[in-house]
Design an enzyme around this catalytic site. Sequence first.
Site, PDB file in Angstrom:
ATOM      1  N   LYS A  22       0.888  -1.198  -0.007  1.00 21.39           N
ATOM      2  CA  LYS A  22      -0.013   0.000  -0.055  1.00 21.39           C
ATOM      3  C   LYS A  22       0.632   1.177   0.019  1.00 21.39           C
ATOM      4  CE  LYS A  22      -3.145   2.695   2.883  1.00 21.39           C
ATOM      5  NZ  LYS A  22      -4.080   2.657   4.219  1.00 21.39           N
TER       6      LYS A  22
ATOM      7  N   ASP B 239      -2.440  10.201   3.831  1.00 17.52           N
ATOM      8  CA  ASP B 239      -3.845   9.659   3.805  1.00 17.52           C
ATOM      9  C   ASP B 239      -4.389  10.803   4.853  1.00 17.52           C
ATOM     10  OD1 ASP B 239      -6.296   8.539   4.028  1.00 17.52           O
ATOM     11  OD2 ASP B 239      -5.541   6.688   5.376  1.00 17.52           O
TER      12      ASP B 239
ATOM     13  N   LYS C 174     -10.062  12.978   8.495  1.00 15.49           N
ATOM     14  CA  LYS C 174      -9.620  12.573   9.562  1.00 15.49           C
ATOM     15  C   LYS C 174      -9.308  13.678  10.798  1.00 15.49           C
ATOM     16  CE  LYS C 174      -6.340   8.773   8.337  1.00 15.49           C
ATOM     17  NZ  LYS C 174      -7.030   7.650   8.830  1.00 15.49           N
TER      18      LYS C 174
ATOM     19  N   ASP D  69       1.576   6.448   5.613  1.00 13.90           N
ATOM     20  CA  ASP D  69       0.620   5.313   5.077  1.00 13.90           C
ATOM     21  C   ASP D  69       1.061   4.788   3.756  1.00 13.90           C
ATOM     22  OD1 ASP D  69      -2.039   3.987   5.765  1.00 13.90           O
ATOM     23  OD2 ASP D  69      -3.060   5.615   4.526  1.00 13.90           O
TER      24      ASP D  69
ATOM     25  N   ASP E 192     -12.075   7.287   3.819  1.00 13.89           N
ATOM     26  CA  ASP E 192     -11.081   7.049   4.773  1.00 13.89           C
ATOM     27  C   ASP E 192     -10.607   5.605   4.795  1.00 13.89           C
ATOM     28  OD1 ASP E 192      -8.692   7.558   6.228  1.00 13.89           O
ATOM     29  OD2 ASP E 192      -9.762   7.822   8.259  1.00 13.89           O
TER      30      ASP E 192
ATOM     31  N   GLU F 188      -9.405   3.912   2.384  1.00 16.81           N
ATOM     32  CA  GLU F 188      -8.858   4.082   0.833  1.00 16.81           C
ATOM     33  C   GLU F 188      -7.860   2.785   0.597  1.00 16.81           C
ATOM     34  OE1 GLU F 188      -7.637   5.652   3.456  1.00 16.81           O
ATOM     35  OE2 GLU F 188      -5.561   5.075   2.783  1.00 16.81           O
TER      36      GLU F 188
ATOM     37  N   ARG G 179      -7.843  -0.198   0.868  1.00 22.94           N
ATOM     38  CA  ARG G 179      -8.418  -1.420   0.209  1.00 22.94           C
ATOM     39  C   ARG G 179      -8.897  -0.992  -1.210  1.00 22.94           C
ATOM     40  NH1 ARG G 179     -12.884  -1.971   4.902  1.00 22.94           N
ATOM     41  NH2 ARG G 179     -10.944  -0.559   6.033  1.00 22.94           N
TER      42      ARG G 179
HETATM   43  N1  BES Z   1      -4.354   4.348   7.002  1.00 24.48           N
HETATM   44  C1  BES Z   1      -5.306   4.216   7.520  1.00 24.48           C
HETATM   45  C2  BES Z   1      -5.001   3.121   8.837  1.00 24.48           C
HETATM   46  C3  BES Z   1      -4.368   3.329  10.081  1.00 24.48           C
HETATM   47  C4  BES Z   1      -4.853   4.518  11.090  1.00 24.48           C
HETATM   48  C5  BES Z   1      -3.237   3.211  10.089  1.00 24.48           C
HETATM   49  C6  BES Z   1      -4.159   4.753  11.991  1.00 24.48           C
HETATM   50  C7  BES Z   1      -2.181   3.396  11.367  1.00 24.48           C
HETATM   51  C8  BES Z   1      -2.894   4.170  12.238  1.00 24.48           C
HETATM   52  C9  BES Z   1      -6.681   3.670   6.945  1.00 24.48           C
HETATM   53  O1  BES Z   1      -6.555   4.298   5.519  1.00 24.48           O
HETATM   54  C10 BES Z   1      -7.819   4.115   7.310  1.00 24.48           C
HETATM   55  O2  BES Z   1      -8.110   5.145   7.546  1.00 24.48           O
HETATM   56  N2  BES Z   1      -8.713   3.204   8.078  1.00 24.48           N
HETATM   57  C11 BES Z   1      -9.831   3.422   8.552  1.00 24.48           C
HETATM   58  C12 BES Z   1     -10.774   2.446   8.211  1.00 24.48           C
HETATM   59  C13 BES Z   1     -12.312   2.746   8.569  1.00 24.48           C
HETATM   60  C14 BES Z   1     -12.913   3.944   7.961  1.00 24.48           C
HETATM   61  C15 BES Z   1     -13.161   1.675   8.126  1.00 24.48           C
HETATM   62  C16 BES Z   1      -9.543   3.364  10.079  1.00 24.48           C
HETATM   63  O3  BES Z   1      -8.896   2.398  10.494  1.00 24.48           O
HETATM   64  O4  BES Z   1     -10.001   4.124  10.931  1.00 24.48           O
HETATM   65 ZN    ZN Z   2      -4.720   4.674   4.810  1.00 23.04          ZN
HETATM   66 MN    MN Z   3      -7.502   6.051   5.556  1.00 20.51          MN
END
Ligand code: BES
Ligand code: ZN
Ligand code: MN
Length: 499
Positions: free
Chosen positions: A269, A274, A281, A292, A351, A353, A355
């Site tokens: 990835k 992000d 966020k 990210d 967010d 994104e 996947r």
């Molecule tokens: N890059 C983030 C995941 C992440 C968050 C990694 C904090 C490390 C620390 C990912 O893109 C994300 O934002 N995931 C969301 C998914 C949710 C919206 C289903 C998350 O984990 O909040």
């Molecule tokens: Zn992300």
């Molecule tokens: Mn995200």
Amino acid sequence: MKIDVKTLNPKTSRSDCIIAGVHTNGELSPSAEKIDQASNGLISDILKSGDLEGKTGQTLLLRKVPGVRAKRILLVGCGEKDKLDTAGYFKVLKNAFSALKKTKAKTAVCFLPEITVEKHDYQWKVQQSVRVAGEVFYQFDRLKSGKKKKPVFTGLEIAAATKALADKGSEGARRGEAIVKGMQLSRDLANLPGNICTPTYLAEQGRELAKKYKSIKATVLNERSMEKLGMGSLLSVARGSQEPARMLILKYEGLKKSASTKPIVLVGKGVTFDSGGISLKPGSGMDEMKYDMCGAASVLGTMVAVAEMKLPINLNVIVPTVENMPGGRATKPGDIVTSMSGQTIEILNTDAEGRLILCDALTYAERFKPKAVIDVATLTGACVVALGKVATGLMSNNEQLAKDLLQAGKATYDRAWQMPLWEEYQPLLDSNFADMANIGGRDGGMITAGCFLSRFAKKYDWAHLDIAGTAWLSGKNKGATGRPVPMLVQYLLEQVGAH
Ligand code: BES
Ligand code: ZN
Ligand code: MN
């Protein structure tokens, strides 16, 4: 850092620092024993006094020890004799090199591989010593102005008791150095900020690797080519950003003659920043979302290590890379996109994104008829909640592949923990309007992300590594870790029958 493995005597070695192990109950390692004899019992005296108990990871720095030529002796506790396990050995190495780093020593001789470690041989001990030394001495100061700190430490010698052990150790050192190189690249790319490390920059770094290593070929897809391929899901993430998306493909051929040998494919990835997109966020700690792209950085680092070792294997790396921003043309919650696989996705949260870019990369991987595909991603906050910063989350559609990765993680102390990909989780992704939604709600957040990816990985053996907790550290020690390069390289070593 120059590294050498050879037979050496702790009494006569002229290095800046000798690193030697001591145990609890006053027992000494062979090198500590020799220093003890040369110094009229200084070491046993210290142990008797209780100033150093020999507990795993304790250190004590001595200077001007009589009877030896080295400037310093660093004693390191290795716990009870013959009882040290993998975890303990890593603690010993980490503390030893951290203590060494605090001195002004330019060179050192490390005797720690002579210590018995459960289930591991001499070559392994040397390999891990070199790797941990590389990890500890890593520094990232290229963006600080003014005088750059020159690396103080320049040469590490690893002592072997016999010539035969020195030969075995040299192979371990060679591998250790390759892994260090891979981890360094991975950490450098990850630590670079989002305004430097953009998707274009990341793809360019892939091209640079192809220039540096003859065994690597690079291809970079731009947005037009990706549109032609139907990567509507990946492209939807890039829409809110001024930075164009890229897909980097690297091929390493270590098996020239049998070009038909199926490759192992690593997908990383590469979200260079992000922000969350329209599902923005919260502000605090958002800078860390420059990390990210750690999945991308780690698969590139793995490729470097493999190319350095010239492993007889075919390995492809795919890096889908975008910036996730809330621009005027950005994807909105509720938008529906069509992935390269033909499956449609309702984007309920912009967010989620990672996947969305990985799914198109996974479909693209089909064309390589892979032996196995492993994707690596900082995918979910839920992974950090579940496993903290200790274990990487692992999911797979193939039990053997999962086992192999777990084992590789144990052997390198770069560990993963398996989560279930059971059918019961799949309906959480149901959508009223498309084939699936891109989020599954709060429950089992790490698993539903894995479930989403599994729908695009049906045609081959596949594993998913969620490195959201393990890829970087926060706070005072903020910085990329280089994980899971050690695990992935170990897995590939095992694939070619080298342990
Ligand atoms: N890059 C983030 C995941 C992440 C968050 C990694 C904090 C490390 C620390 C990912 O893109 C994300 O934002 N995931 C969301 C998914 C949710 C919206 C289903 C998350 O984990 O909040
Ligand atoms: Zn992300
Ligand atoms: Mn995200």
